[in-house]
Design an enzyme around this catalytic site. Structure first.
Site, mmCIF file in Angstrom:
data_model
loop_
_atom_site.group_PDB
_atom_site.id
_atom_site.type_symbol
_atom_site.label_atom_id
_atom_site.label_comp_id
_atom_site.label_asym_id
_atom_site.label_seq_id
_atom_site.Cartn_x
_atom_site.Cartn_y
_atom_site.Cartn_z
ATOM 1 N N HIS A 12 37.637 33.034 60.007
ATOM 2 C CA HIS A 12 38.071 33.635 58.745
ATOM 3 C C HIS A 12 38.667 32.636 57.756
ATOM 4 O O HIS A 12 38.762 32.925 56.561
ATOM 5 C CB HIS A 12 39.064 34.780 59.008
ATOM 6 C CG HIS A 12 40.415 34.347 59.482
ATOM 7 N ND1 HIS A 12 40.725 34.190 60.814
ATOM 8 C CD2 HIS A 12 41.549 34.049 58.794
ATOM 9 C CE1 HIS A 12 41.985 33.822 60.935
ATOM 10 N NE2 HIS A 12 42.514 33.719 59.725
ATOM 11 N N ASP A 72 44.841 39.320 61.030
ATOM 12 C CA ASP A 72 45.287 38.007 60.543
ATOM 13 C C ASP A 72 46.735 38.075 60.068
ATOM 14 O O ASP A 72 47.587 37.249 60.439
ATOM 15 C CB ASP A 72 44.356 37.578 59.396
ATOM 16 C CG ASP A 72 44.826 36.313 58.685
ATOM 17 O OD1 ASP A 72 45.351 35.415 59.372
ATOM 18 O OD2 ASP A 72 44.664 36.234 57.455
ATOM 19 N N HIS A 108 45.452 30.082 65.904
ATOM 20 C CA HIS A 108 45.612 31.262 65.042
ATOM 21 C C HIS A 108 44.336 32.110 64.989
ATOM 22 O O HIS A 108 44.397 33.319 65.260
ATOM 23 C CB HIS A 108 46.052 30.831 63.647
ATOM 24 C CG HIS A 108 45.990 31.918 62.624
ATOM 25 N ND1 HIS A 108 46.745 33.067 62.706
ATOM 26 C CD2 HIS A 108 45.241 32.038 61.484
ATOM 27 C CE1 HIS A 108 46.477 33.846 61.669
ATOM 28 N NE2 HIS A 108 45.566 33.238 60.920
ATOM 29 N N ASP A 166 68.698 61.453 64.785
ATOM 30 C CA ASP A 166 67.365 61.505 65.407
ATOM 31 C C ASP A 166 66.766 60.108 65.545
ATOM 32 O O ASP A 166 65.695 59.810 65.029
ATOM 33 C CB ASP A 166 66.424 62.426 64.629
ATOM 34 C CG ASP A 166 66.337 62.070 63.154
ATOM 35 O OD1 ASP A 166 67.226 61.344 62.679
ATOM 36 O OD2 ASP A 166 65.395 62.520 62.496
ATOM 37 N N GLU A 197 37.949 28.694 53.287
ATOM 38 C CA GLU A 197 39.139 28.429 52.469
ATOM 39 C C GLU A 197 39.799 27.099 52.798
ATOM 40 O O GLU A 197 40.251 26.383 51.897
ATOM 41 C CB GLU A 197 40.148 29.572 52.686
ATOM 42 C CG GLU A 197 41.413 29.434 51.866
ATOM 43 C CD GLU A 197 42.377 30.576 52.127
ATOM 44 O OE1 GLU A 197 43.558 30.419 51.771
ATOM 45 O OE2 GLU A 197 41.958 31.594 52.693
ATOM 46 N N ASP A 198 39.859 26.745 54.091
ATOM 47 C CA ASP A 198 40.660 25.588 54.508
ATOM 48 C C ASP A 198 39.857 24.387 54.978
ATOM 49 O O ASP A 198 40.433 23.360 55.330
ATOM 50 C CB ASP A 198 41.619 26.005 55.633
ATOM 51 C CG ASP A 198 42.668 26.994 55.160
ATOM 52 O OD1 ASP A 198 42.930 27.015 53.941
ATOM 53 O OD2 ASP A 198 43.207 27.741 55.984
#
Length: 767
Positions: free
Chosen positions: A114, A181, A90, A301, A118-119
């Protein structure tokens, strides 16, 4: 976001992968890999695809990117996506998308890392040490906050968005990486559970797609819209998708005919163009069907044509050639070259009547305009000497991002901030002028008051009138393209709560709410101080004797941060002034006696509360100047001269009722400790509402004559209604009027009784 295995699975996975990594040379990480021999979760991920897109960077920068990949790969070891792929796939995909925009090395590194804060166990300090402050700040700006800090998911989400917006206001690269992301997450959303798909899709269409549009990233904007549509309304998406496929075959001949005719016309005029036809996105077709309440067969259209030329002069030449070839539809021409959109987009748009009367849209632009139209703020991205070399598009984006800081300063909490930002994320705009000829762009539907706030918050707060094209018009007047607006101010003017009902921009709403809160806080503080001083006098306590130490002990007991906060909480009904006065008396006594046991006895305090109601109270004086902190209740409409009593509603300030109000008497029996004595002041500087029921004779012109009797007493009529229960010879007319006091009301009632149409006049109260 992640499928996190248990500890034993992680350890086993790590040992297997580490053994594999040790068996392979470093070239397998940064060069082509042989056919994979490992299971899906244990495959070694290559960044060769990413490196092939980084030819615009220097060799030493590419070296830093390789190190960032190694760090991220190690940090995410043992983590997998819902699809079963190693999680590192990812970040690599996000970095590749950033590379297509030719973002700088710091952005690519932030894309690769990134999620590490956080992880994983990584920290900002560690990133600063390894990769520098700028990269660490970009990664931190992309990191969501810990949900455990908040009471709800909505609150946590709002605070995370606020944090992200503030980070992108400092550095627009934060949102570029975040959009990359989100785009990759949306492309791979099939693997996640249905409930999460819908939630992520809704968040994308509501926040991220509008941000992409606001920054001019139209390719990403259209893709995010279609992907959100696909996952939030899958059945409708499939129906329209099939309809477009069928129409593609049916209209192929017509599209080819239009293209051939246009190419021949340009060739005859010796104008070199790149002419392309494209389908409109499924979401734009669906939006048009909903907006115009039509079915798919009525959306003619579906196809649009883009003409790309080399200069601005050729744009207008191409427009003339097309208008000579097909008839233009009146009112369907827009010149976004002379006046670009808010996000910097430039093109000529015209809708023509094609073969068989079918409307056909053409967009005409230069090659540079096309690059900006597709990539927006990311087009021609370059950093020189550490500072951005900004294009006009990037300058516009920078100005919008800076306006977010103004909204943040005026917003009370993250959810309110997010609400204001959402309001500003509208694609359409109107273009208006200042008296000096400067052009300003505002969201469609913006009012003259929005214009004042767009110049400066102080200008909006003190605005009393506006002139639009030389004519004085209401503040709520909706602006149109080309309007010239002049703002009239007064130093004594203040924002009105009613303004929130019609202002359109987030900046205006945030500034008005901030001003009202500040004013309300000041009014509540004054009322709270008066209530506490009155309660202290009832307890025989001299406020001048209360030392700093006594106040600190009281605040420790109440949990308030400051003396002012304690007084505001009294005014809002969150604390009883009598309870705090008794507590202060105890603390003052104990400062001399040191009897700690009585100080800590909550039971003793409770027993002391009751006798205070038998004491002669010193009433709070009200004169109508208290603002929002005191409200005169509509159930009984108290006016000066009435006997009154005050109720401290929790979080609502002081409510004033008449002594004989049935609603007040019912509450008095339940919440006796929340009532305070109040009296009218000697000088009243406002008018008060009163309800009258007037029995009148039936006849023509009766209402007009009765109303004239009321207004002749210098009284304003606020509301008129007729009683449903009619009699043959009479009718009851109910008026809500404004009077200054009971004497003024008596004058009104005398005037009415002298009217030969009036049989009876009664002051009424609501049940």
């Amino acid at each position: 976001m992640l499928d996190i295995p248990n500890a034993s699975e992680v350890q086993a996975g790590k040992k297997s992968i580490i053994a594999t990594l040790l068996a392979q040379s470093s070239r397998h990480l940064f060069g082509p890999t042989s056919a994979p021999t490992l299971p899906l979760k244990h495959q070694v991920v290559s960044i060769e695809g990413l490196l092939s897109k980084l030819s615009y960077l220097k060799p030493d920068e590419i070296g830093q990117i390789k190190k960032a990949f190694q760090y991220s790969d190690a940090a995410h070891l043992g983590q997998y996506r819902h699809s079963g792929e190693p999680y590192i796939t990812h970040p690599v995909a996000v970095a590749e998308l950033c590379a297509t925009w030719k973002l700088d090395a710091a952005s690519i590194m932030a894309a690769l890392m990134h999620d590490v804060i956080e992880d994983t166990g990584s920290t900002k300090a560690e990133l600063v040490e390894r990769f520098g402050t700028k990269v660490a700040e970009l990664v931190e700006g992309l990191t969501k906050l810990d949900k455990l800090e908040f009471q709800s998911h909505a609150e946590a989400q709002a605070e995370s968005f606020r944090k992200m917006f503030m980070a992108m206001a400092r550095d627009v690269r934060v949102i570029l990486v975040k959009l990359a992301d989100r785009t990759h997450n949306m492309r791979t959303l099939d693997a996640v559970p249905m409930e999460k798909r819908r939630r992520v899709a809704a968040e994308t269409i509501e926040i991220y797609a509008p941000i992409a549009h606001r920054l001019g990233l139209n390719l990403i904007y259209r893709e995010l819209q279609d992907l959100s549509f696909r996952y939030s309304m899958p059945m409708r998406f499939r129906v329209i998708e099939q309809a477009v496929k069928r129409a593609r075959g049916n209209r192929k001949e017509m599209v080819e005919k239009i293209l051939q005719s246009a190419r021949m016309a340009f060739a005859k005029s010796d104008l070199v163009v790149d002419l392309q036809g494209r389908e409109k996105t499924l979401f734009s077709i669906y939006s048009k069907m909903r907006a115009k309440h039509v079915n798919f067969s009525q959306v003619l259209d579906v196809y649009a044509f883009r003409v790309t030329v080399s200069s601005i002069d050729e744009c207008y030449r191409a427009l003339g050639i097309l208008h000579a070839l097909f008839k233009p539809m009146p009112g369907k021409f827009k010149d976004y070259i002379a006046i670009p959109k808010l996000n910097g987009y430039q093109s000529l748009h015209t809708t023509l009547i094609g073969p068989s009367g079918v409307p056909v849209e053409f967009q005409i632009r230069t090659s540079d305009m096309h690059a900006v139209a597709e990539a927006g703020v990311a087009a021609h991205w370059a950093y020189k000497d550490g500072a951005p070399d900004m294009s006009e598009v990037q300058n516009r984006a920078h100005q919008w991002l800076q306006s977010l800081i103004d909204i943040q300063d005026s917003s009370g909490d993250p959810q309110e901030f997010l609400e204001h930002v959402k309001i500003d994320l509208f694609p359409d705009a109107v273009y208006v002028f200042t008296p000096k000829g400067h052009i300003r762009a505002l969201p469609r539907g913006a009012t003259a008051l929005d214009f004042a706030y767009s110049i400066h918050s102080d200008l909006g707060n003190t605005c009393v009138a506006v002139k639009i094209n030389g004519l004085q018009l209401p503040l709520r007047s909706e602006l149109k393209n080309g309007d010239i607006i002049e703002v009239v101010t007064s130093a004594s003017s203040q924002p009105n709560p009613g303004w929130l009902a019609f202002v359109r921009t987030g900046k205006a709403r945030a500034a008005i709410r901030h001003s009202l809160k500040t004013k309300h806080y000041s009014e509540s503080l004054q009322l709270g101080e008066r209530l506490l001083m009155s309660a202290l006098r009832q307890q025989g306590v001299d406020a001048a004797l209360l030392t700093t130490e006594v106040w600190e002990k009281l605040l420790h007991w109440t949990g308030d941060k400051t003396r002012e906060e304690a007084c505001v909480n009294i005014a809002l009904g969150r604390r009883s002034p009598q309870e705090l006065a008794i507590r202060l008396k105890i603390l003052l006594d104990e400062e001399g006696t040191g009897d700690q046991m009585r100080l800590d006895s909550a039971d003793w305090v409770a027993t002391q509360l009751e006798p205070t109601y038998s004491h002669q109270r010193q009433a709070i004086i009200v004169d109508g100047r208290e603002g929002n902190s005191i409200s005169f209740q509509s159930c009984c409409h108290p006016i000066p001269g009435d006997n009154i009593i005050g109720y401290l509603g929790k979080g609502e300030g002081l409510h004033i009722h008449t002594n004989d109000c049935s609603h007040a008497l019912r509450m008095l029996s339940k919440d006796g400790d929340k009532w305070v004595e109040v009296e009218w002041g000697k000088e009243i500087n406002r008018e008060f509402e009163v309800d009258l029921a007037i029995d009148t004779r039936q006849g023509k012109g009766v209402l007009a004559r009765v109303a004239s009797s009321i207004t002749s007493a210098d009284t304003n009529i606020l509301n008129v209604s007729m009683d449903d229960r009619y009699k043959e010879d009479s009718v009851v007319i109910r008026f809500t009027i404004q009077v200054s006091d009971r004497l003024h009301l008596s004058k009104v009632m005398r005037n009415l009784r002298s009217n030969h149409d009036v049989m009876r006049v009664t002051r009424t109260r609501s049940e």
